[in-house]
Design a protein around this motif. Structure first.
Motif, short mmCIF file in Angstrom:
data_model
loop_
_atom_site.label_atom_id
_atom_site.label_comp_id
_atom_site.label_asym_id
_atom_site.label_seq_id
_atom_site.Cartn_x
_atom_site.Cartn_y
_atom_site.Cartn_z
N LYS A 242 10.63 97.32 139.38
CA LYS A 242 11.17 97.12 137.42
C LYS A 242 12.20 97.67 137.35
N LEU B 49 10.03 94.22 127.74
CA LEU B 49 8.68 93.44 128.57
C LEU B 49 9.21 93.07 129.67
N THR C 291 6.40 96.41 129.46
CA THR C 291 5.41 96.49 129.04
C THR C 291 5.08 95.45 129.55
N SER C 292 5.19 94.81 130.35
CA SER C 292 4.41 93.19 130.45
C SER C 292 4.26 92.74 132.35
N ASN C 293 3.36 92.37 132.58
CA ASN C 293 3.50 91.60 133.99
C ASN C 293 3.59 90.00 134.05
N GLU D 155 1.66 87.39 132.31
CA GLU D 155 1.44 88.08 130.25
C GLU D 155 2.91 87.49 130.27
N ILE D 156 3.67 87.77 130.70
CA ILE D 156 4.98 86.98 130.04
C ILE D 156 4.87 85.57 129.44
N ASN E 261 2.36 83.72 128.85
CA ASN E 261 1.50 83.11 128.42
C ASN E 261 2.30 83.18 126.97
N LEU E 262 2.87 84.42 127.10
CA LEU E 262 4.09 84.57 125.17
C LEU E 262 4.73 83.48 125.27
N PRO F 92 -3.61 84.75 129.59
CA PRO F 92 -3.18 85.08 130.51
C PRO F 92 -4.01 84.68 131.41
#
Length: 407
Positions: free
Chosen positions: A139, A338, A341-343, A346-347, A349-350, A403
């Motif tokens: 990250k 992002l 806070t997300s994998n 999930e990104i 899907n967003l 996701p």
């Protein structure tokens, strides 16, 4: 050694052909490169493990459904290039212009999300090659890469971006063809069966469709033609959408089809960002290295494109007297948040929801234009029905998508 040689030779032959001046300097090809870079930059490295892990032997059907939806949405973009853009010029303060304004806000947010996806995926491939698995290290490195992208966007702006994309797409297309030819050779020599492997998790039809809807982002990118009017005519941009989607669809269908025997021989144990690299590497050792080159060229160029495109879009929308560089920083800032806070899944899907919101604004815009026509032809009525159906489907993507289950 035969499979490795086939991959390398095929890559070099296709690369030589695409770097030919007649292709490289063609105005239509240069117009096609931007949407094509975005489409295959979005999905090629992740689409196969995603679909195979969720749908198993039905993965090919999944990409057919996604590609069909994307091509219909591309038809809406083509319609709006031909009909909405002249209307917006004639009525800059009308209702259609307000719809376009709302849609561009959604697109700006989607660009920020997609930048986070591109660089996260790039970092995952790089660190997988050097066996680094510490999530915090990855990250931090991803954030540094995003700051580097911001520096390049600040320093260079949009200047020279098309050249970067042209070379990146050429290299990636050459590698993709090399990978596909090697996979075909593997499938023929291994004697593996087709369409026999099961999904990673046993899930129901409704959940499968909701996860499939969350993958819309992997077919995204064709909408960039809407914002290339300063460089290319409406006809060139309409054809660019057709060509880019046609090439990407063929690549996706062939790739998913050829990986069916591969995932039967080497089943997916867990879904991660680098599953495709690990699986291909078990069959043909050179392919992960080729994919690393593809990831480097495509993800960085796509992230640059979306940073610059999103920053320029926000500058037009906010209309504050600030440097465009400030908006580049905003895009990168959202992407860094992002990342922490997300994998990746999930990104994805967003981003799918964000792009679906933009496409929804475009389908509503097209519906309004068609509804306003006094003397509708049969084709107009069919197109109107199509835009309404697409609007409903996009609402389902926004509300219902989720996701994929991942490690």
């Amino acid at each position: 050694m035969l499979l490795n040689s086939v991959a390398i030779i095929s890559t070099l032959i296709v690369g030589w052909g695409l770097f030919n001046n007649r292709v490289r300097l063609s105005p239509q090809w240069r117009a096609t490169v931007t949407p094509l870079a975005s489409i295959i930059g979005s999905g090629f490295l992740i689409v196969a493990p995603l679909l195979h892990s969720v749908m198993g032997k039905w993965a090919l059907l999944g990409i057919v459904l996604l590609s069909a939806l994307a091509y219909c949405l591309g038809g809406v973009i083509r319609f709006n290039i031909a009909h909405a853009e002249p209307h917006l010029e004639d009525y800059p303060n009308g209702g259609i212009a307000k719809l376009e304004y709302i849609g561009q806000w959604f697109l700006g947010a989607a660009y920020a999300i997609s930048v986070a996806f591109y660089i996260s995926l790039f970092a995952s491939f790089v660190f997988e090659r050097i066996s680094v698995t510490d999530d915090t290290v990855i990250k931090v490195a991803t954030s540094l890469a995003l700051l580097f992208i911001m520096f390049i966007a600040w320093l260079r702006g949009a200047k020279g971006l098309e050249v970067i994309e042209l070379y990146a797409v050429t290299i990636k297309l050459a590698i993709i063809v090399g990978v596909l030819v090697a996979l075909l050779t593997f499938d023929m020599s291994s004697g593996a069966t087709w369409f026999q492997h099961e999904a990673l998790n046993a899930i129901g039809l409704v959940e499968t469709l909701s996860i499939l809807a969350g993958m819309l982002m992997v077919t995204q990118g064709f909408e960039t033609a809407r914002f290339m009017g300063a460089e290319y005519s409406a006809y060139q941009r309409i054809m660019a959408v057709k060509y880019a989607q046609g090439i990407a669809t063929v690549i996706y269908l062939v790739f998913i089809g050829l990986t069916c025997p591969l995932f039967n021989v080497y089943p997916i144990v867990e879904l991660s960002e680098t599953t495709i690299s690990q699986t291909l590497g078990q069959a043909i050792w050179i392919l992960p290295f080729l994919l690393l080159i593809a990831a480097t060229t495509s993800q960085i160029s796509a992230a640059l494109a979306d940073t610059i495109g999103g920053g320029g879009l926000l500058r037009e929308l906010i209309k504050a007297r600030l440097s465009t560089n400030v908006y580049y920083m905003l895009i990168i800032g959202i992407a860094i948040v992002l990342v922490w806070t997300s994998n990746v899944f999930e990104i994805i899907n967003l981003a799918s929801k964000g792009f679906a919101l933009y496409y929804l604004s475009q389908t509503v815009l097209a519906t309004c234009l068609l509804s306003g026509r006094k003397h509708k032809t049969r084709r107009d009525w069919l197109t109107l029905a199509g835009t309404i159906i697409l609007s409903v489907l996009l609402v389902l993507v926004i509300v219902w998508s989720m996701p994929a289950p991942h490690s």
